[in-house]
Design a protein around this motif. Structure first.
Motif, mmCIF file in Angstrom:
data_model
loop_
_atom_site.group_PDB
_atom_site.id
_atom_site.type_symbol
_atom_site.label_atom_id
_atom_site.label_comp_id
_atom_site.label_asym_id
_atom_site.label_seq_id
_atom_site.Cartn_x
_atom_site.Cartn_y
_atom_site.Cartn_z
ATOM 1 N N THR A 98 0.829 -1.195 0.000
ATOM 2 C CA THR A 98 0.000 0.000 0.000
ATOM 3 C C THR A 98 0.869 1.253 0.000
ATOM 4 O O THR A 98 1.998 1.239 0.489
ATOM 5 C CB THR A 98 -0.916 0.011 1.231
ATOM 6 O OG1 THR A 98 -0.105 -0.013 2.406
ATOM 7 C CG2 THR A 98 -1.831 -1.205 1.226
ATOM 8 N N MET A 99 0.314 2.347 -0.543
ATOM 9 C CA MET A 99 1.085 3.575 -0.624
ATOM 10 C C MET A 99 0.143 4.759 -0.819
ATOM 11 O O MET A 99 -0.989 4.604 -1.291
ATOM 12 C CB MET A 99 2.102 3.512 -1.770
ATOM 13 C CG MET A 99 1.491 3.280 -3.147
ATOM 14 S SD MET A 99 2.708 3.110 -4.451
ATOM 15 C CE MET A 99 3.519 4.699 -4.369
ATOM 16 N N PHE A 100 0.633 5.943 -0.444
ATOM 17 C CA PHE A 100 -0.102 7.198 -0.601
ATOM 18 C C PHE A 100 0.565 8.008 -1.704
ATOM 19 O O PHE A 100 1.792 8.089 -1.779
ATOM 20 C CB PHE A 100 -0.088 7.982 0.720
ATOM 21 C CG PHE A 100 -0.649 9.369 0.607
ATOM 22 C CD1 PHE A 100 -2.010 9.574 0.672
ATOM 23 C CD2 PHE A 100 0.200 10.455 0.432
ATOM 24 C CE1 PHE A 100 -2.530 10.862 0.569
ATOM 25 C CE2 PHE A 100 -0.313 11.738 0.327
ATOM 26 C CZ PHE A 100 -1.684 11.934 0.391
ATOM 27 N N GLU A 101 -0.252 8.613 -2.564
ATOM 28 C CA GLU A 101 0.326 9.430 -3.625
ATOM 29 C C GLU A 101 -0.711 10.435 -4.132
ATOM 30 O O GLU A 101 -1.919 10.301 -3.871
ATOM 31 C CB GLU A 101 0.824 8.567 -4.790
ATOM 32 C CG GLU A 101 -0.251 7.880 -5.589
ATOM 33 C CD GLU A 101 0.300 7.151 -6.793
ATOM 34 O OE1 GLU A 101 -0.470 6.928 -7.732
ATOM 35 O OE2 GLU A 101 1.513 6.812 -6.787
ATOM 36 N N PHE A 102 -0.217 11.449 -4.841
ATOM 37 C CA PHE A 102 -1.067 12.441 -5.487
ATOM 38 C C PHE A 102 -1.161 12.104 -6.971
ATOM 39 O O PHE A 102 -0.148 11.845 -7.634
ATOM 40 C CB PHE A 102 -0.497 13.850 -5.310
ATOM 41 C CG PHE A 102 -0.573 14.366 -3.899
ATOM 42 C CD1 PHE A 102 -1.738 14.956 -3.438
ATOM 43 C CD2 PHE A 102 0.505 14.252 -3.043
ATOM 44 C CE1 PHE A 102 -1.817 15.444 -2.141
ATOM 45 C CE2 PHE A 102 0.436 14.730 -1.748
ATOM 46 C CZ PHE A 102 -0.739 15.323 -1.292
ATOM 47 N N HIS A 103 -2.402 12.124 -7.498
ATOM 48 C CA HIS A 103 -2.595 11.777 -8.901
ATOM 49 C C HIS A 103 -2.077 12.874 -9.825
ATOM 50 O O HIS A 103 -1.548 12.601 -10.897
ATOM 51 C CB HIS A 103 -4.082 11.513 -9.165
ATOM 52 C CG HIS A 103 -4.367 10.921 -10.501
ATOM 53 N ND1 HIS A 103 -3.959 9.657 -10.856
ATOM 54 C CD2 HIS A 103 -5.007 11.420 -11.589
ATOM 55 C CE1 HIS A 103 -4.336 9.404 -12.095
ATOM 56 N NE2 HIS A 103 -4.973 10.446 -12.563
ATOM 57 N N TRP A 104 -2.246 14.142 -9.425
ATOM 58 C CA TRP A 104 -1.772 15.282 -10.214
ATOM 59 C C TRP A 104 -0.844 16.133 -9.357
ATOM 60 O O TRP A 104 -1.196 17.249 -8.924
ATOM 61 C CB TRP A 104 -2.951 16.120 -10.711
ATOM 62 C CG TRP A 104 -3.833 15.391 -11.667
ATOM 63 C CD1 TRP A 104 -3.461 14.489 -12.614
ATOM 64 C CD2 TRP A 104 -5.262 15.498 -11.769
ATOM 65 N NE1 TRP A 104 -4.540 14.023 -13.302
ATOM 66 C CE2 TRP A 104 -5.669 14.622 -12.805
ATOM 67 C CE3 TRP A 104 -6.219 16.244 -11.091
ATOM 68 C CZ2 TRP A 104 -7.002 14.476 -13.169
ATOM 69 C CZ3 TRP A 104 -7.550 16.099 -11.465
ATOM 70 C CH2 TRP A 104 -7.935 15.237 -12.479
#
Length: 333
Positions: A2-8
């Motif tokens: 699992t991971m957290f990220e920004f799409h833009w």
């Protein structure tokens, strides 16, 4: 994983926009008539003592609202575990010739002279690795043909069985027709819309119970496309008396290219000729174009969108500021 990220993430380039707006745009013009009063100096002194609208302590809520809006625009999300890959894809059988002629050392691999089977196994292994989402099977043939690996999504198992194969494992003659017939039996009952056979050989059909052209006709009836690959250099030096006299010979003289071309034409496939390492690499790239893997991209992941949280916080903070301004207005004083 699992991971957290920004799409833009490029949206964060907008963060300095308010500062740039205040820094570079001219101030608004005021056209109202000024009122001259004798006690203006005293009023200005009182204003400086009172907490003004532009005081630093009053700016941070607006800056926080802007940061929250930019974070929401960048579309934050939490990626969960990879979702199961769909099992729909191509059913592709790989038929490899292990007859005695595959021992000819007329190929080059990384600058070293190798036999035909060594080169084919090396590059075919890379081709197998790229076929994500397709079901692959492996047929080995010589004097006889047999299924070394049934259709499976386990590409690592296919690669291992390919690596363990050796010349003469199925006999030293060439039963091309039997190999095609065995592939038909494995593909005909499969529900996949695309059925493919990649046939790799360096000779002509010398044995077997069915002729290659008859087997190709049956494959065409069952909508199975065959892509034959003829392996072998054009010229070379033999290790026997020919090399003593410095004579050149054609190491691919036994390759029946006319029959392989007809097999490809009957089934809607394409014939390829592999004379060296570069040819083999180009052929596998061409096969990727003609029969692209249906699931070659990155695995899908379950995504939890998080942008409503910063957007909601920005809205609540805006409402709180608006309510505070109303309460401080002269009507409520």
């Amino acid at each position: 994983m699992t991971m957290f990220e920004f799409h833009w993430p490029l949206c964060f380039l907008l963060l300095p926009l308010p500062w740039l707006y205040r820094r570079w745009l001219p101030a608004a013009e005021t056209r109202s008539t000024a009122l001259q009063v004798s006690f203006m100096t005293r009023l200005q002194a009182i204003r400086e003592l009172a907490p003004g609208h532009s005081a630093p302590g009053r700016k941070w809520p607006y800056l926080l609202i802007w940061v929250l809006l930019v974070c929401a625009a960048a579309r934050p999300h939490w990626l969960g575990e990879a979702l199961p890959t769909a099992t729909s894809g191509r059913d592709m059988m790989l038929a490899l010739d292990l007859s005695g002629s595959m021992e000819f050392r007329d190929m080059q691999l990384d600058g070293e002279e190798v036999n035909r089977l060594t080169l084919v196994k090396h590059l075919l292994g890379e081709f197998i690795e790229r076929r994500r989402g397709d079901r692959l099977g492996l047929i080995l043939f010589g004097s006889q043909a047999y299924v070394q690996a049934p259709l499976t999504h386990d590409r690592s198992a296919i690669a291992q069985w390919l690596d363990e194969s050796f010349i003469g494992l199925a006999g030293r003659e060439t039963a091309i027709g039997d190999a095609i017939g065995l592939a038909i039996k494995r593909l005909v009952e499969e529900p996949a819309a695309s059925r493919v056979l990649v046939l790799i050989t360096d000779g002509a059909n010398t044995t077997g119970n069915v002729s290659p052209l008859r087997a190709a006709q049956l494959a065409a009836e069952h909508q199975i496309r065959i892509f034959p690959i003829g392996v072998g250099a054009d010229t070379g030096t033999q290790d026997s008396s020919a090399s003593f006299w410095g004579l050149q010979f054609d190491p691919s003289i036994e390759l029946d290219e006319d029959s392989l071309r007809e097999i490809a034409q009957l089934t809607g496939g394409e014939y390829f000729r592999a004379r060296n390492e570069t040819d083999m690499e180009n052929i596998y790239q061409r096969l990727d174009q003609l029969e692209p893997a249906l699931r070659a991209g990155l695995p899908n992941r379950r995504a939890i969108v998080l942008y409503p949280w910063p957007l909601g916080l920005a809205l609540l903070l805006s409402l709180a500021l608006s309510a505070g301004m109303v309460l401080r207005s002269p009507r409520h004083a």
